[in-house]
Design a protein around this motif. Structure first.
Motif, PDB file in Angstrom:
ATOM      1  N   ASN A 102       0.832  -1.191   0.000  1.00 29.98           N
ATOM      2  CA  ASN A 102       0.000   0.000   0.000  1.00 29.98           C
ATOM      3  C   ASN A 102       0.875   1.252   0.000  1.00 29.98           C
ATOM      4  N   ILE A 103       0.493   2.226  -0.793  1.00 30.07           N
ATOM      5  CA  ILE A 103       1.190   3.509  -0.851  1.00 30.07           C
ATOM      6  C   ILE A 103       0.131   4.600  -0.727  1.00 30.07           C
ATOM      7  N   GLU A 104       0.287   5.472   0.279  1.00 33.77           N
ATOM      8  CA  GLU A 104      -0.679   6.547   0.499  1.00 33.77           C
ATOM      9  C   GLU A 104       0.032   7.883   0.601  1.00 33.77           C
ATOM     10  N   SER A 105      -0.607   8.909   0.081  1.00 36.14           N
ATOM     11  CA  SER A 105      -0.082  10.262   0.257  1.00 36.14           C
ATOM     12  C   SER A 105      -0.327  10.686   1.702  1.00 36.14           C
ATOM     13  N   ARG A 106       0.670  11.248   2.336  1.00 35.18           N
ATOM     14  CA  ARG A 106       0.536  11.747   3.698  1.00 35.18           C
ATOM     15  C   ARG A 106       0.818  13.245   3.761  1.00 35.18           C
ATOM     16  N   ASP A 107       0.701  13.891   2.653  1.00 39.47           N
ATOM     17  CA  ASP A 107       0.960  15.327   2.579  1.00 39.47           C
ATOM     18  C   ASP A 107      -0.376  16.050   2.581  1.00 39.47           C
ATOM     19  N   GLU A 108      -0.615  16.852   3.591  1.00 42.30           N
ATOM     20  CA  GLU A 108      -1.871  17.588   3.711  1.00 42.30           C
ATOM     21  C   GLU A 108      -1.918  18.804   2.784  1.00 42.30           C
ATOM     22  N   ARG A 109      -0.751  19.232   2.317  1.00 37.06           N
ATOM     23  CA  ARG A 109      -0.701  20.425   1.472  1.00 37.06           C
ATOM     24  C   ARG A 109      -1.123  20.089   0.052  1.00 37.06           C
ATOM     25  N   GLU A 110      -1.732  21.089  -0.607  1.00 34.56           N
ATOM     26  CA  GLU A 110      -2.109  20.921  -2.004  1.00 34.56           C
ATOM     27  C   GLU A 110      -0.844  20.847  -2.842  1.00 34.56           C
ATOM     28  N   TRP A 111      -0.871  20.009  -3.877  1.00 37.27           N
ATOM     29  CA  TRP A 111       0.301  19.869  -4.751  1.00 37.27           C
ATOM     30  C   TRP A 111       0.567  21.192  -5.437  1.00 37.27           C
ATOM     31  N   THR A 112       1.793  21.645  -5.360  1.00 38.13           N
ATOM     32  CA  THR A 112       2.204  22.883  -6.018  1.00 38.13           C
ATOM     33  C   THR A 112       3.395  22.557  -6.900  1.00 38.13           C
ATOM     34  N   GLY A 113       3.248  22.821  -8.178  1.00 39.77           N
ATOM     35  CA  GLY A 113       4.325  22.515  -9.113  1.00 39.77           C
ATOM     36  C   GLY A 113       5.499  23.467  -8.984  1.00 39.77           C
ATOM     37  N   VAL A 115       8.709  24.273 -11.441  1.00 43.99           N
ATOM     38  CA  VAL A 115       9.244  23.961 -12.763  1.00 43.99           C
ATOM     39  C   VAL A 115      10.667  24.474 -12.896  1.00 43.99           C
ATOM     40  N   GLN A 116      11.566  23.572 -13.234  1.00 47.86           N
ATOM     41  CA  GLN A 116      12.941  23.911 -13.592  1.00 47.86           C
ATOM     42  C   GLN A 116      13.205  23.148 -14.887  1.00 47.86           C
ATOM     43  N   MET A 117      14.217  22.324 -14.922  1.00 47.00           N
ATOM     44  CA  MET A 117      14.442  21.482 -16.099  1.00 47.00           C
ATOM     45  C   MET A 117      13.297  20.468 -16.216  1.00 47.00           C
ATOM     46  N   THR A 118      12.780  20.014 -15.073  1.00 50.16           N
ATOM     47  CA  THR A 118      11.615  19.139 -15.019  1.00 50.16           C
ATOM     48  C   THR A 118      10.623  19.741 -14.032  1.00 50.16           C
ATOM     49  N   SER A 119       9.446  19.155 -13.927  1.00 53.16           N
ATOM     50  CA  SER A 119       8.460  19.600 -12.947  1.00 53.16           C
ATOM     51  C   SER A 119       8.498  18.664 -11.751  1.00 53.16           C
ATOM     52  N   LYS A 120       8.304  19.236 -10.576  1.00 51.50           N
ATOM     53  CA  LYS A 120       8.254  18.426  -9.364  1.00 51.50           C
ATOM     54  C   LYS A 120       7.394  19.150  -8.337  1.00 51.50           C
ATOM     55  N   SER A 121       7.091  18.470  -7.249  1.00 48.29           N
ATOM     56  CA  SER A 121       6.336  19.096  -6.174  1.00 48.29           C
ATOM     57  C   SER A 121       7.245  20.056  -5.426  1.00 48.29           C
ATOM     58  N   ALA A 122       6.758  21.257  -5.186  1.00 51.69           N
ATOM     59  CA  ALA A 122       7.545  22.259  -4.468  1.00 51.69           C
ATOM     60  C   ALA A 122       7.745  21.869  -3.010  1.00 51.69           C
ATOM     61  N   HIS A 123       6.902  20.969  -2.499  1.00 51.92           N
ATOM     62  CA  HIS A 123       6.960  20.582  -1.083  1.00 51.92           C
ATOM     63  C   HIS A 123       7.626  19.239  -0.832  1.00 51.92           C
ATOM     64  N   GLY A 124       8.078  18.580  -1.872  1.00 52.14           N
ATOM     65  CA  GLY A 124       8.591  17.221  -1.698  1.00 52.14           C
ATOM     66  C   GLY A 124       7.457  16.230  -1.849  1.00 52.14           C
ATOM     67  N   CYS A 125       7.651  15.021  -1.345  1.00 49.85           N
ATOM     68  CA  CYS A 125       6.658  13.966  -1.532  1.00 49.85           C
ATOM     69  C   CYS A 125       6.565  13.142  -0.246  1.00 49.85           C
ATOM     70  N   LYS A 126       5.544  13.391   0.550  1.00 51.43           N
ATOM     71  CA  LYS A 126       5.363  12.642   1.800  1.00 51.43           C
ATOM     72  C   LYS A 126       4.392  11.500   1.555  1.00 51.43           C
ATOM     73  N   VAL A 127       4.868  10.271   1.745  1.00 52.88           N
ATOM     74  CA  VAL A 127       4.036   9.095   1.531  1.00 52.88           C
ATOM     75  C   VAL A 127       4.211   8.109   2.665  1.00 52.88           C
ATOM     76  N   SER A 128       3.245   7.223   2.792  1.00 53.52           N
ATOM     77  CA  SER A 128       3.310   6.123   3.743  1.00 53.52           C
ATOM     78  C   SER A 128       3.349   4.836   2.935  1.00 53.52           C
ATOM     79  N   LEU A 129       4.316   3.973   3.247  1.00 53.33           N
ATOM     80  CA  LEU A 129       4.462   2.694   2.552  1.00 53.33           C
ATOM     81  C   LEU A 129       4.193   1.564   3.527  1.00 53.33           C
ATOM     82  N   THR A 130       3.366   0.604   3.129  1.00 49.22           N
ATOM     83  CA  THR A 130       3.090  -0.567   3.960  1.00 49.22           C
ATOM     84  C   THR A 130       3.790  -1.756   3.356  1.00 49.22           C
ATOM     85  N   GLN A 131       4.751  -2.325   4.116  1.00 49.16           N
ATOM     86  CA  GLN A 131       5.536  -3.428   3.587  1.00 49.16           C
ATOM     87  C   GLN A 131       4.683  -4.694   3.500  1.00 49.16           C
ATOM     88  N   LYS A 132       4.952  -5.514   2.485  1.00 49.96           N
ATOM     89  CA  LYS A 132       4.212  -6.772   2.288  1.00 49.96           C
ATOM     90  C   LYS A 132       4.581  -7.773   3.348  1.00 49.96           C
TER      91      LYS A 132
END
Length: 132
Positions: A102-113, A115-132
């Motif tokens: 299972n992979i869930e977003s744990r970021d309460e903030r709205e995604w904000t792009g 843009v530099q050479m590529t696009s990415k989230s301005a806040h990083g990427c907070k997720v929760s991973l559940t190991q099998k």
């Protein structure tokens, strides 16, 4: 990211002119032509009225035509690292899916792009991973 080219001779582009974009366009030698991939990849006519929103699920329904989605450029001058980048991304995605149930977003903030050479989230990427 923008792509610039200069016409070295008078030429005619086969499409892009007229009211519906299907007529030829005359380009004089010395004319600077530019395209913005950022703008192209957010056109409501291709991606829908919510084109500016971060919605990965849109890939289930939107199937861009050739030259409507060109993150690596295209033609003979396309990015030489395209195949390497796609292979690495595919490998990482497969390995994550093999290890975690299972992979869930744990970021309460709205995604904000950001843009530099590529696009990415301005806040990083907070997720929760559940190991099998």
């Amino acid at each position: 990211m923008k792509l610039f080219r200069v016409a070295l001779a008078d030429t005619k582009l086969p499409l892009g002119g007229g009211p519906n974009g299907t007529s030829p366009v005359y380009v004089r030698a010395g004319t600077v032509l530019a395209t913005s991939f950022y703008t192209l990849h957010r056109l409501p006519s291709i991606w829908g009225s919510d084109a500016a929103e971060f919605k990965p699920e849109r890939w289930y329904t939107v199937k861009p035509k050739p030259w409507e989605y060109v993150p690596f450029g295209g033609g003979p001058r396309a990015c030489v690292g395209q195949q390497k980048a796609l292979m690495e991304a595919s490998y990482v995605i497969v390995r994550v899916l093999q290890e975690y149930s299972n992979i869930e977003s744990r970021d309460e903030r709205e995604w904000t792009g950001h843009v530099q050479m590529t696009s990415k989230s301005a806040h990083g990427c907070k997720v929760s991973l559940t190991q099998k």
